[in-house]
Design a protein around this motif. Structure first.
Motif, PDB file in Angstrom:
ATOM      1  N   ARG A 111      -3.173   1.505  -7.329  1.00  0.00           N
ATOM      2  CA  ARG A 111      -2.930   2.123  -8.644  1.00  0.00           C
ATOM      3  C   ARG A 111      -2.027   1.180  -9.434  1.00  0.00           C
ATOM      4  O   ARG A 111      -1.243   0.441  -8.838  1.00  0.00           O
ATOM      5  N   VAL A 147       3.069   8.614  -5.950  1.00  0.00           N
ATOM      6  CA  VAL A 147       2.698   8.741  -4.534  1.00  0.00           C
ATOM      7  C   VAL A 147       3.942   8.605  -3.664  1.00  0.00           C
ATOM      8  O   VAL A 147       4.796   7.751  -3.909  1.00  0.00           O
ATOM      9  N   GLU A 205      -3.626  15.894  -2.531  1.00  0.00           N
ATOM     10  CA  GLU A 205      -4.156  14.807  -1.676  1.00  0.00           C
ATOM     11  C   GLU A 205      -3.207  14.487  -0.524  1.00  0.00           C
ATOM     12  O   GLU A 205      -2.810  13.343  -0.317  1.00  0.00           O
ATOM     13  N   HIS A 241       0.307  12.956  -3.223  1.00  0.00           N
ATOM     14  CA  HIS A 241       0.345  12.594  -4.651  1.00  0.00           C
ATOM     15  C   HIS A 241       0.999  13.718  -5.423  1.00  0.00           C
ATOM     16  O   HIS A 241       0.788  14.892  -5.117  1.00  0.00           O
TER      17      HIS A 241
END
Ligand SMILES: C[S@@+](CC[C@H](N)C(=O)[O-])C[C@H]1O[C@@H](n2cnc3c(N)ncnc32)[C@H](O)[C@@H]1O
Length: 257
Positions: free
Chosen positions: A29, A123, A183, A254
């Motif tokens: 990311r 994250v 997630e 996340h």
């Protein structure tokens, strides 16, 4: 606590496998701000800085000895600072911690605290050793019992030996879910290590689990402590080869954007 970077690096190969697995749990990311909590000698902080070249990467640690070694890593987007994890400041897109949070108590409260420093869309990725029920830890607590005066009453996990702050993968997943995480991945994995008998086991623990004990003892008491611990280890592991199934818990989650 006085950490010894050379002692810690003695088993670098065995200790790098879980870090590789942890880094594989981080998605690619465009992170802007990354922090590595308890960065130690900074190898992984430097790896994160290389992988996420557009991000600013900060390694935090409370050990001057570890930070001195970490600062040998150079990259334009990499810096290191002395700080306790509990005094974390700022907001981050990736909060990373490998083999450090086990030194802190009350993980549900700790994760709730870290979560506040995670930006929406960010994250959290953590690895902690979960081998506290291994005989090497029990024997260490027993050895510490015999040095209660010299250690000023200190034992790593308090009076109830063996209780560790590290939770099961399911408990981490539940804690993260309660924080609103998405997630979520939480796993436990055994990393086999083969050591040269009881002396090899002593060497392994000298880099980590023994550190808080030896830091509290002078040279002579430290030498006696190591000898007493080795005696216990030798009785429990009389052979020349010790298979150590080193269990670790890894989790990532996340924060919804
Ligand atoms: C086992 S080493 C792991 C280092 C590195 N993350 C790695 O995987 O190689 C644990 C590190 O956590 C640091 N540490 C422990 N408790 C800490 C705290 N409360 N605040 C900051 N650093 C801490 C220690 O100084 C040590 O460098």
């Amino acid at each position: 606590m006085t950490w010894n970077p050379d002692q810690y690096h003695q088993f670098r190969a065995a200790r790098s496998a879980p870090a590789r697995d942890l880094q594989a749990m981080i998605p690619d990311r465009p992170f802007c701000e990354i922090v590595d909590l308890g960065c130690g000698t900074g190898e992984q902080t430097a790896q994160l800085a290389a992988r996420f070249a557009a991000a600013r990467v900060l390694g935090l640690d409370s050990s001057a000895e570890m930070l001195a070694r970490a600062r040998e890593h150079n990259a334009p987007n990499l810096r290191f600072a002395a700080s306790d994890i509990l005094e974390l400041e700022g907001d981050f897109d990736l909060i990373y911690s490998n083999a450090a949070l086990q030194w802190l108590p009350d993980h549900p409260a700790l994760l709730a605290r870290l979560w506040k420093h995670l930006r929406p869309g960010g994250v959290l990725a953590v690895q902690v050793p979960a081998n506290h029920d291994h005989a090497s830890h029990r024997l260490l607590s027993e050895t510490a019992d015999g040095f209660r005066t010299e250690l000023g009453g200190y034992t790593r996990f308090g009076p109830a030996h063996g209780s560790s702050p590290v939770l099961t993968p399911a408990a981490y997943a539940e804690t993260l879910d309660a924080l609103g995480a998405a997630e979520i991945t939480a796993i436990s994995k055994v990393y086999p290590v083969v050591l040269n008998g009881a002396a090899g086991l002593l060497d392994w623990t000298r880099g980590t689990a023994l550190v808080p004990y030896l830091s509290r003892l002078g040279e002579e008491d430290g030498r006696r402590f190591r000898a007493a611990y080795l005696e216990r280890l030798t009785a429990a592991f009389p052979g020349g080869r010790v298979f150590y199934g080193f269990t670790r818990v890894l989790f990532a989650a996340h924060r919804p954007a």
